[in-house]
Motif scaffolding. Structure first.
Motif, mmCIF file in Angstrom:
data_model
loop_
_atom_site.group_PDB
_atom_site.id
_atom_site.type_symbol
_atom_site.label_atom_id
_atom_site.label_comp_id
_atom_site.label_asym_id
_atom_site.label_seq_id
_atom_site.Cartn_x
_atom_site.Cartn_y
_atom_site.Cartn_z
ATOM 1 N N UNK A 1 14.454 -9.465 3.144
ATOM 2 C CA UNK A 1 14.350 -8.635 4.349
ATOM 3 C C UNK A 1 14.745 -9.442 5.576
ATOM 4 N N UNK A 2 14.308 -10.667 5.638
ATOM 5 C CA UNK A 2 14.643 -11.532 6.767
ATOM 6 C C UNK A 2 16.155 -11.707 6.895
ATOM 7 N N UNK A 3 16.844 -11.901 5.769
ATOM 8 C CA UNK A 3 18.293 -12.079 5.833
ATOM 9 C C UNK A 3 19.000 -10.760 6.171
ATOM 10 N N UNK B 1 5.390 -12.606 9.730
ATOM 11 C CA UNK B 1 5.234 -11.399 8.921
ATOM 12 C C UNK B 1 6.337 -10.389 9.195
ATOM 13 N N UNK B 2 6.584 -9.598 8.169
ATOM 14 C CA UNK B 2 7.385 -8.394 8.272
ATOM 15 C C UNK B 2 6.475 -7.255 7.823
ATOM 16 N N UNK B 3 6.385 -6.221 8.626
ATOM 17 C CA UNK B 3 5.622 -5.041 8.251
ATOM 18 C C UNK B 3 6.605 -3.890 8.138
ATOM 19 N N UNK B 4 6.649 -3.287 6.965
ATOM 20 C CA UNK B 4 7.533 -2.159 6.708
ATOM 21 C C UNK B 4 6.640 -0.934 6.548
ATOM 22 N N UNK B 5 6.937 0.090 7.319
ATOM 23 C CA UNK B 5 6.141 1.316 7.279
ATOM 24 C C UNK B 5 7.083 2.495 7.078
ATOM 25 N N UNK C 1 6.655 -15.653 -4.454
ATOM 26 C CA UNK C 1 7.660 -16.696 -4.236
ATOM 27 C C UNK C 1 8.491 -16.414 -2.991
ATOM 28 N N UNK C 2 8.246 -15.279 -2.338
ATOM 29 C CA UNK C 2 8.903 -14.982 -1.077
ATOM 30 C C UNK C 2 10.237 -14.283 -1.178
ATOM 31 N N UNK C 3 10.565 -13.773 -2.366
ATOM 32 C CA UNK C 3 11.873 -13.125 -2.511
ATOM 33 C C UNK C 3 12.034 -11.956 -1.544
ATOM 34 N N UNK C 4 11.034 -11.101 -1.461
ATOM 35 C CA UNK C 4 11.134 -9.927 -0.584
ATOM 36 C C UNK C 4 11.170 -10.322 0.888
ATOM 37 N N UNK C 5 10.310 -11.267 1.277
ATOM 38 C CA UNK C 5 10.301 -11.715 2.667
ATOM 39 C C UNK C 5 11.675 -12.243 3.053
ATOM 40 N N UNK C 6 12.217 -13.124 2.235
ATOM 41 C CA UNK C 6 13.501 -13.753 2.555
ATOM 42 C C UNK C 6 14.659 -12.760 2.505
ATOM 43 N N UNK D 1 0.872 -1.168 0.000
ATOM 44 C CA UNK D 1 0.000 0.000 0.000
ATOM 45 C C UNK D 1 0.911 1.221 0.000
ATOM 46 N N UNK D 2 0.328 2.388 0.017
ATOM 47 C CA UNK D 2 1.122 3.607 -0.114
ATOM 48 C C UNK D 2 2.262 3.671 0.904
ATOM 49 N N UNK D 3 1.962 3.485 2.158
ATOM 50 C CA UNK D 3 2.971 3.654 3.206
ATOM 51 C C UNK D 3 3.367 2.369 3.929
ATOM 52 N N UNK D 4 2.815 1.254 3.499
ATOM 53 C CA UNK D 4 3.097 -0.018 4.168
ATOM 54 C C UNK D 4 3.422 -1.105 3.149
ATOM 55 N N UNK D 5 4.258 -2.045 3.602
ATOM 56 C CA UNK D 5 4.462 -3.303 2.890
ATOM 57 C C UNK D 5 4.298 -4.407 3.931
ATOM 58 N N UNK D 6 3.420 -5.347 3.641
ATOM 59 C CA UNK D 6 3.220 -6.501 4.508
ATOM 60 C C UNK D 6 3.740 -7.720 3.757
ATOM 61 N N UNK D 7 4.672 -8.431 4.369
ATOM 62 C CA UNK D 7 5.248 -9.629 3.767
ATOM 63 C C UNK D 7 4.934 -10.810 4.683
ATOM 64 N N UNK D 8 4.318 -11.834 4.145
ATOM 65 C CA UNK D 8 3.884 -12.974 4.941
ATOM 66 C C UNK D 8 4.548 -14.259 4.470
ATOM 67 N N UNK D 9 4.965 -15.071 5.434
ATOM 68 C CA UNK D 9 5.487 -16.414 5.164
ATOM 69 C C UNK D 9 4.576 -17.380 5.908
#
Length: 157
Positions: free
Chosen positions: A151-153, A85-89, A144-149, A69-77
């Motif tokens: 950010x996690x790393x 989850x990772x929530x980026x604001x 495919x989880x590229x962003x989650x992984x 969304x405009x100010x958030x990214x929600x990444x779920x595994x």
């Protein structure tokens, strides 16, 4: 209905699977044509049931969902009955994560004061697929989880 009825386009793409689905219920083409013409409510029920079967199968294979969304990214595994989850604001109102520029800005400013990152975990043992469908219904996209992984790393180095 557990999820949502497949669109006409989705049903057309899944036509062979739908024919097989009807066959498992001993409904041939002649009977299906009769049902559509004379008992449209029953036809809709069959389509709804088929839609649920397809959604259940698809959701059972989901491992990652991304939502921008405009100010958030929600990444779920999604692992078994747990969602991490990772929530980026961003606190910067000029940034739009839906745009490519917003993502480039994030790459350059990930660890700045304009970005908040939160890690989460939620048990979804009640009904995994329904919980994942709710995320998708709100705008989540199966990934495919590229962003989650990535950010996690970066965070867990």
């Amino acid at each position: 209905m557990k999820y949502a009825r497949l669109t006409k386009e989705q049903l057309e793409e899944l036509y062979p699977e739908f024919i097989t689905f009807l066959a498992t219920q001993s409904i041939d083409k002649i009977e299906w044509d009769d049902i559509k013409k004379n008992r449209p409510h029953l036809a809709e029920q069959e389509i709804d049931l088929f839609s649920d079967v397809i959604w259940d199968k698809a959701l059972s294979n989901v491992s990652y969902i991304d939502h921008f969304s405009k100010n958030y990214i929600f990444l779920f595994k999604c692992i078994d009955e747990v969602v991490f989850s990772w929530v980026v604001k961003t606190n910067n109102p000029q940034i739009d994560f839906v745009s490519a520029d917003g993502i480039h800005w994030l790459a350059d400013n990930l660890f700045s004061n304009d970005v908040e990152i939160t890690k989460g975990r939620k048990d979804i043992s009640e009904n995994r697929n329904v919980a994942l469908f709710e995320i998708i219904k709100q705008g989540g996209i199966i990934s495919k989880g590229e962003l989650f992984n990535k950010l996690d790393s970066l965070i867990n180095q």
